[in-house]
Write an enzyme that holds these catalytic residues in place. Structure first.
Site, short mmCIF file in Angstrom:
data_model
loop_
_atom_site.label_atom_id
_atom_site.label_comp_id
_atom_site.label_asym_id
_atom_site.label_seq_id
_atom_site.Cartn_x
_atom_site.Cartn_y
_atom_site.Cartn_z
N LYS A 1 7.34 1.73 -8.86
CA LYS A 1 7.71 3.05 -9.38
C LYS A 1 9.17 3.31 -9.05
O LYS A 1 9.72 2.75 -8.10
CB LYS A 1 6.84 4.15 -8.74
CG LYS A 1 6.75 5.42 -9.56
CD LYS A 1 5.85 5.26 -10.78
CE LYS A 1 5.73 6.57 -11.56
NZ LYS A 1 4.79 6.44 -12.69
N ASP B 1 8.37 8.39 -17.56
CA ASP B 1 7.55 9.24 -16.69
C ASP B 1 8.06 10.65 -16.90
O ASP B 1 8.76 10.92 -17.89
CB ASP B 1 7.67 8.78 -15.22
CG ASP B 1 6.58 9.38 -14.33
OD1 ASP B 1 6.90 10.35 -13.60
OD2 ASP B 1 5.43 8.92 -14.36
#
Length: 446
Positions: free
Chosen positions: A128, A168
């Site tokens: 991430k 995201d």
């Protein structure tokens, strides 16, 4: 007396990451549910330090992003990329652009991504990234300047077979386009290094809809397996972004009525059902607050602050952000007779609320299973890029539906195997862990 292996590792993680509350919360939730597996062969897992290796990222990158705004002022942001585990494939996980971004949040998301990606059945590892940059209110030129600076550093650590970031919160098609253009310029290659790209340059159909659609495909499988159906069910959804909008759309297509949505300032209750086209016009086209929805919809009631979960519904779908559904919210939902709760966001339910749902017979599915549709279609985009193919919407949607239904039955079977039927948190964590741990063991210590 020697401390149990799970407790030992939990203590280690907390001592090393004391201020990282989101990361500590995620690790505790996962490791607590892994006790039945670990205790079966604790000596082996301890000797190979599987849990220590799993909870310690392969790599944590923190770097500066400097860019110039439209007034000629140089701005500086903190950026991160955490490459957590690549035992089953290249690191895969989104890039979050939001002022709240810090190392704890990125590590929590990256850790969760390991198990989520494993559950898809596709060969992708967990990672991430993100930055405390806020794209809201920025011009296209400022967004481009930031993205180009961000990618100039990030490009050193990613690649189509190494680490494949995606979108995201705050990172949509515009940002992905600028990031991809800079990567291509720096590396001199055209490869599927990012997912969520535009359809014109390697993107996949269904990627925009994937997380919301996937959430409903899993909920549909869950209810059907418990002799229920989505048809006629009343649903509460939080959020009004990409995930929430497409969750509402698919829920309506499957015969349910969604009566709520929310944003950072307030929430809507619409007893006649959310008008999807109006919601999309307000949030996607005009980028306005939900007050604009209420002003144009006589049946809608707008409320400031929090409150989505006080409405009487059959199914609750938290699709906004972490820890948005607390214990008091869970008590209200249970009192109102909720049947099922499935997470469309990452860890939106607190540990206390999750436990309360489970103790009161609510079918609860965690985000690492329920919201895996987004990364699943990202992996399908990677496949299309590698093969130089482009699948139709129907082909990709069919693959997504099959993946989400398979995830449901995978976590159901794992829970049943360990004697806790319908504990989908335990099932998701165990199923994901066993796949990753087996790969780690096969590949030796590295």
């Amino acid at each position: 007396m020697q401390m149990g292996y799970v407790d030992e590792v939990l203590q280690r993680v907390k001592s090393q990451n004391g201020e990282q509350k989101e990361f500590n919360q995620a690790v505790q939730e996962v490791l607590e549910s892994l006790r039945p597996v670990i205790e079966q062969d604790e000596a082996k897992y301890r000797k190979q330090a599987i849990l220590e290796r799993l909870t310690t990222p392969d790599r944590q990158l923190l770097f500066r992003v400097s860019w110039v705004d439209d007034q000629g002022q140089t701005q500086v942001n903190n950026a991160y990329r955490v490459q957590f585990n690549n035992a089953i494939g290249p690191y895969k996980g989104g890039l979050r652009l939001h002022p709240s971004v810090n190392l704890s949040i990125i590590k929590f998301l990256g850790f969760e991504q390991i198990f989520k990606n494993a559950l898809t059945g596709l060969p992708i590892g967990g990672g991430k990234g993100g930055c405390d940059f806020d794209p809201k209110g920025k011009s296209d030129r400022e967004i481009m300047a930031f993205c180009q600076s961000f990618m100039t550093e990030l490009a050193k650590y990613i690649g189509a077979d190494m680490d494949v970031p995606a979108g995201d919160i705050g990172t949509g098609a515009r940002e992905i386009g600028y990031l991809f253009g800079q990567y291509k310029r720096l590396k001199g290659v055209y490869e599927g290094v990012l997912t969520g790209k535009g359809l014109e340059f390697g993107g996949s159909l269904v990627r925009t809809e994937a997380t919301g659609y996937g959430l409903l495909y899993l909920v549909d499988a869950l209810l059907r397996d418990h002799e229920q159906t989505l048809k006629g069910k009343v649903i509460a959804v939080s959020g009004a972004g990409n995930v929430a909008i497409y969750a509402i759309k698919k829920a309506q297509e499957l015969g349910a009525k969604v009566v709520t949505c929310s944003d950072s300032t307030g929430w809507i209750y619409d007893p006649e059902g959310i008008d999807l086209e109006l919601l999309r016009e307000v949030k996607e086209v005009k980028r306005e607050r939900l007050t604009a929805y209420a002003e144009n919809r006589p049946s809608a009631q707008y409320h400031e602050g929090r409150g989505v979960w006080q409405v009487k519904v059959d199914v609750a779908l938290p699709c906004a952000t972490q820890n948005e559904l607390a214990l008091e919210d869970a008590k209200q939902l249970v009192a109102n007779g909720v049947l099922a709760v499935a997470e469309g966001a990452n860890m939106p339910t607190t540990l206390e609320a999750t436990k309360y749902f489970q103790e009161n017979g609510v079918l609860f599915v965690p985000g690492k299973a329920a919201n895996a549709g987004g990364v699943a279609v990202s992996a399908l985009e990677m496949s299309q890029n590698s093969e130089r193919l482009s699948w139709t919407f129907a082909e990709t949607d069919e693959k997504l539906k099959a993946i989400m239904e398979n995830i449901y039955y995978t976590i159901k079977d794992a829970a049943k195997e360990y004697g806790v039927a319908d504990d989908f948190v335990l099932g998701a964590n165990i199923a994901g862990f066993k796949k990753v741990a087996t790969a780690m063991q096969a590949q030796g210590v590295y």
